[in-house]
Scaffold this active site. Structure first.
Site, mmCIF file in Angstrom:
data_model
loop_
_atom_site.group_PDB
_atom_site.id
_atom_site.type_symbol
_atom_site.label_atom_id
_atom_site.label_comp_id
_atom_site.label_asym_id
_atom_site.label_seq_id
_atom_site.Cartn_x
_atom_site.Cartn_y
_atom_site.Cartn_z
ATOM 1 N N ASN A 12 0.871 -1.181 0.000
ATOM 2 C CA ASN A 12 0.000 0.000 0.000
ATOM 3 C C ASN A 12 0.906 1.229 0.000
ATOM 4 O O ASN A 12 1.484 1.573 1.033
ATOM 5 C CB ASN A 12 -0.888 -0.039 1.257
ATOM 6 C CG ASN A 12 -1.743 1.211 1.392
ATOM 7 O OD1 ASN A 12 -1.807 2.035 0.477
ATOM 8 N ND2 ASN A 12 -2.408 1.355 2.526
ATOM 9 N N LYS A 14 0.099 4.216 -0.242
ATOM 10 C CA LYS A 14 -0.572 5.376 0.361
ATOM 11 C C LYS A 14 -0.369 6.601 -0.542
ATOM 12 O O LYS A 14 -0.347 6.455 -1.752
ATOM 13 C CB LYS A 14 -0.065 5.588 1.789
ATOM 14 C CG LYS A 14 -0.171 4.298 2.626
ATOM 15 C CD LYS A 14 0.052 4.492 4.080
ATOM 16 C CE LYS A 14 -0.123 3.165 4.817
ATOM 17 N NZ LYS A 14 -0.016 3.264 6.251
ATOM 18 N N HIS A 101 -9.461 1.330 5.344
ATOM 19 C CA HIS A 101 -8.165 1.507 6.007
ATOM 20 C C HIS A 101 -8.344 2.495 7.155
ATOM 21 O O HIS A 101 -9.126 3.442 7.048
ATOM 22 C CB HIS A 101 -7.135 2.024 4.994
ATOM 23 C CG HIS A 101 -5.738 1.953 5.534
ATOM 24 N ND1 HIS A 101 -5.252 2.854 6.447
ATOM 25 C CD2 HIS A 101 -4.732 1.069 5.294
ATOM 26 C CE1 HIS A 101 -4.004 2.529 6.750
ATOM 27 N NE2 HIS A 101 -3.667 1.450 6.064
ATOM 28 N N GLU A 103 -6.642 4.859 8.082
ATOM 29 C CA GLU A 103 -6.382 6.257 7.699
ATOM 30 C C GLU A 103 -7.601 6.877 7.024
ATOM 31 O O GLU A 103 -7.846 8.065 7.150
ATOM 32 C CB GLU A 103 -5.129 6.316 6.804
ATOM 33 C CG GLU A 103 -3.873 6.106 7.646
ATOM 34 C CD GLU A 103 -2.712 5.460 6.922
ATOM 35 O OE1 GLU A 103 -2.718 5.418 5.678
ATOM 36 O OE2 GLU A 103 -1.792 4.982 7.614
ATOM 37 N N GLU A 171 -5.110 -4.625 10.857
ATOM 38 C CA GLU A 171 -4.068 -3.615 11.009
ATOM 39 C C GLU A 171 -4.313 -2.830 12.305
ATOM 40 O O GLU A 171 -5.147 -1.906 12.326
ATOM 41 C CB GLU A 171 -4.090 -2.639 9.828
ATOM 42 C CG GLU A 171 -3.792 -3.283 8.497
ATOM 43 C CD GLU A 171 -3.209 -2.287 7.501
ATOM 44 O OE1 GLU A 171 -2.154 -2.572 6.940
ATOM 45 O OE2 GLU A 171 -3.797 -1.202 7.323
ATOM 46 N N GLY A 177 2.967 2.342 10.922
ATOM 47 C CA GLY A 177 4.011 3.363 10.806
ATOM 48 C C GLY A 177 4.747 3.669 12.097
ATOM 49 O O GLY A 177 5.501 4.642 12.172
ATOM 50 N N SER A 216 3.716 -2.019 10.440
ATOM 51 C CA SER A 216 5.163 -2.080 10.718
ATOM 52 C C SER A 216 5.806 -3.422 10.359
ATOM 53 O O SER A 216 6.751 -3.867 11.012
ATOM 54 C CB SER A 216 5.453 -1.726 12.183
ATOM 55 O OG SER A 216 5.148 -0.365 12.418
ATOM 56 N N GLY A 237 2.933 -1.083 4.297
ATOM 57 C CA GLY A 237 2.959 0.344 3.990
ATOM 58 C C GLY A 237 4.364 0.807 3.672
ATOM 59 O O GLY A 237 4.863 0.613 2.560
ATOM 60 N N GLY A 238 5.030 1.413 4.644
ATOM 61 C CA GLY A 238 6.354 2.018 4.437
ATOM 62 C C GLY A 238 7.346 1.107 3.729
ATOM 63 O O GLY A 238 8.047 1.539 2.802
HETATM 64 P P1 13P Z 1 3.216 0.441 7.704
HETATM 65 O O1 13P Z 1 3.700 -0.851 7.093
HETATM 66 O O2 13P Z 1 3.946 1.635 7.203
HETATM 67 O O3 13P Z 1 3.161 0.358 9.185
HETATM 68 O O4 13P Z 1 1.716 0.641 7.196
HETATM 69 C C1 13P Z 1 0.825 -0.404 7.279
HETATM 70 C C2 13P Z 1 -0.387 -0.033 6.543
HETATM 71 O O5 13P Z 1 -1.121 0.858 6.938
HETATM 72 C C3 13P Z 1 -0.673 -0.764 5.295
HETATM 73 O O6 13P Z 1 -1.963 -0.518 4.847
#
Ligand code: 13P
Length: 273
Positions: A12, A14, A101, A103, A171, A177, A216, A237-238
């Protein structure tokens, strides 16, 4: 016999990526997957502006790496400025869409009822929704994790999910993050509870639903997290913005591949129990 749940690792991105760096990342990933294809499904979910460009770089619908979006509208067309409808995403080459999600639930106050409407639109357009659930740090401290995720899932899953493929991503909001993750035992407890809830809702079909862990995940912790029972891959994510790191997560997931197979059938087509 076929595997019931082929692992899925989804990146993802983002709100990250311009054309040049998105393309460079995608080409490097396609190159790695071409040389040493892992026995898992891999998915990239770039920002909407890059869907067509990245989809082409992935080789289109037949490419080994799938394309997905990060959200869709609950309606299929009309006067909804700024929204993108599920049929448009399918038309752009998407196979999956991330929905609910944290977010989006946080930044845009999306309710589970809205997530359910979006998931219905996605299923109706032939997309596989990835429905996200997860507790906040305060809910976790209050011992409410299982109640929160079960409730989110119950309210976010549409009726149509009874008959069509979908994915669930756990999640924890506090893990996203942050560099912190639940322990494998904690992840196992939540995923076990989600599977049990799905069994109550879908019966035998629950065994085919992939449950992803996200929050993470990185190259160092992927092996331990992806080895947990009922973890069928990750939502990343990251680390999905770094090709080598994302690839090491894919390799760790493939290395851990669990053999979840369809129940044996007796002669006459009856399922053996
Ligand atoms: P991180 O892997 O950056 O923690 O993000 C997870 C996420 O929100 C994937 O949708």
């Amino acid at each position: 016999m076929t595997d019931l749940r082929r692992p899925l690792v989804a990146g993802n991105w983002k709100m990250n990526g311009l054309r040049a760096d998105g393309l460079a990342r995608t080409r490097a990933l396609v190159d790695k997957a071409g040389k040493r294809p892992p026995a898992i499904d891999i998915l990239i979910c770039p920002p909407a502006t890059l869907l067509t460009t990245i989809g082409r770089a992935l080789g289109g619908r037949r490419g080994a790496i799938a394309l997905g979006a990060q959200d869709c509208a609950p309606r299929t067309s009309g006067a909804h400025t700024g929204d993108i409808a599920a049929p448009m995403l399918a038309d752009a080459g998407c196979r999956y869409v991330i929905l609910g999600h944290s977010e989006r639930r946080g930044d845009h106050r999306e309710t589970s009822a809205l997530v359910r409407a979006k998931a219905t639109a996605a299923l109706d357009s032939g997309l596989t929704p990835i429905v996200c659930v997860g507790e906040t740090a305060a809910q976790r401290r209050a011992g409410k994790t299982l109640a929160v995720v079960r409730n989110q899932l119950a309210r976010s899953l549409p009726e149509a999910a009874v008959a069509r493929p979908f994915v669930v991503a756990y999640e924890p909001v506090w893990a996203i993050g942050s560099g912190h993750t639940p322990t494998p035992a904690e992840v196992g407890k939540v995923h076990g509870a989600l599977r049990a809830w799905l069994e109550g809702r879908l019966g035998e079909r629950a065994a085919a639903v992939r449950l992803l862990y996200g929050g993470s995940v990185n190259g160092a912790n992927a092996q331990a997290l992806m080895a947990v029972a009922n973890v069928d891959g990750g939502l990343i994510g990251g680390a999905s913005l770094k090709v080598d790191e994302f690839w090491s997560i894919c390799v760790a997931t493939a290395g851990n591949r669990k053999t979840t197979r369809r129940p044996a059938r007796k002669q006459g087509g009856k399922v053996k129990r």
